[in-house]
Design a protein around this motif. Structure first.
Motif, mmCIF file in Angstrom:
data_model
loop_
_atom_site.group_PDB
_atom_site.id
_atom_site.type_symbol
_atom_site.label_atom_id
_atom_site.label_comp_id
_atom_site.label_asym_id
_atom_site.label_seq_id
_atom_site.Cartn_x
_atom_site.Cartn_y
_atom_site.Cartn_z
ATOM 1 N N ARG A 7 13.484 84.734 31.604
ATOM 2 C CA ARG A 7 14.927 84.425 31.465
ATOM 3 C C ARG A 7 15.255 83.102 32.163
ATOM 4 N N LEU A 10 14.066 80.397 29.978
ATOM 5 C CA LEU A 10 14.961 80.317 28.829
ATOM 6 C C LEU A 10 16.243 79.568 29.196
ATOM 7 N N GLU A 11 16.781 79.874 30.352
ATOM 8 C CA GLU A 11 17.990 79.176 30.811
ATOM 9 C C GLU A 11 17.702 77.684 31.016
ATOM 10 N N GLU A 12 16.532 77.380 31.576
ATOM 11 C CA GLU A 12 16.134 75.973 31.750
ATOM 12 C C GLU A 12 16.051 75.277 30.401
ATOM 13 N N GLN A 13 15.421 75.967 29.458
ATOM 14 C CA GLN A 13 15.265 75.376 28.125
ATOM 15 C C GLN A 13 16.624 75.190 27.442
ATOM 16 N N LYS A 14 17.550 76.140 27.663
ATOM 17 C CA LYS A 14 18.904 75.992 27.118
ATOM 18 C C LYS A 14 19.570 74.754 27.718
ATOM 19 N N LEU A 17 17.974 71.743 26.253
ATOM 20 C CA LEU A 17 18.442 71.581 24.885
ATOM 21 C C LEU A 17 19.852 70.981 24.867
ATOM 22 N N ALA A 18 20.719 71.445 25.748
ATOM 23 C CA ALA A 18 22.085 70.910 25.829
ATOM 24 C C ALA A 18 22.054 69.423 26.214
ATOM 25 N N LYS A 21 20.840 67.490 23.215
ATOM 26 C CA LYS A 21 21.921 67.345 22.230
ATOM 27 C C LYS A 21 22.926 66.288 22.669
#
Length: 101
Positions: A7, A10-14, A17-18, A21
């Motif tokens: 998790r 995943l938060e790091e990757q989110k 990703l932000a 973007k």
């Protein structure tokens, strides 16, 4: 525990990703700004070229006016010289005419 680690990743990757973007939007905005600046520069260059062409045409026209003026001025000088010759001839004729009578 592995779930918590996953998790976290995943938060790091989110987050990554932000950021990606946001960076992508910034890059697109910069590309758009460059394109607009290029178009504006081309328009300014075209306007500058038009202005130079108009200036050159006006300069040529002024040269033609100056040539006509100088030609007219020379004609006036010649006419003035001719008048002086005629006046002198008339004056001589007047001084000679009384002697003939």
């Amino acid at each position: 525990q592995q779930l918590a680690v996953a998790r976290g990743r995943l938060e790091e990757q989110k987050g990554d990703l932000a950021k990606a973007k946001q960076s992508s939007r910034i890059i697109e905005d910069l590309k758009t700004a460059v394109e607009e600046a290029t178009i504006e520069r081309a328009a300014a260059q075209e306007a500058n070229d038009d202005l130079r062409a108009m200036t050159a045409a006006q300069e040529e026209e002024m040269q033609q006016v100056l040539k006509r003026f100088r030609f007219t001025q020379a004609q006036c000088v010649e006419l003035g010289n001719s008048l002086m010759v005629l006046e002198q001839a008339l004056s001589e004729k007047r001084t000679l005419a009384p002697e003939k009578q």
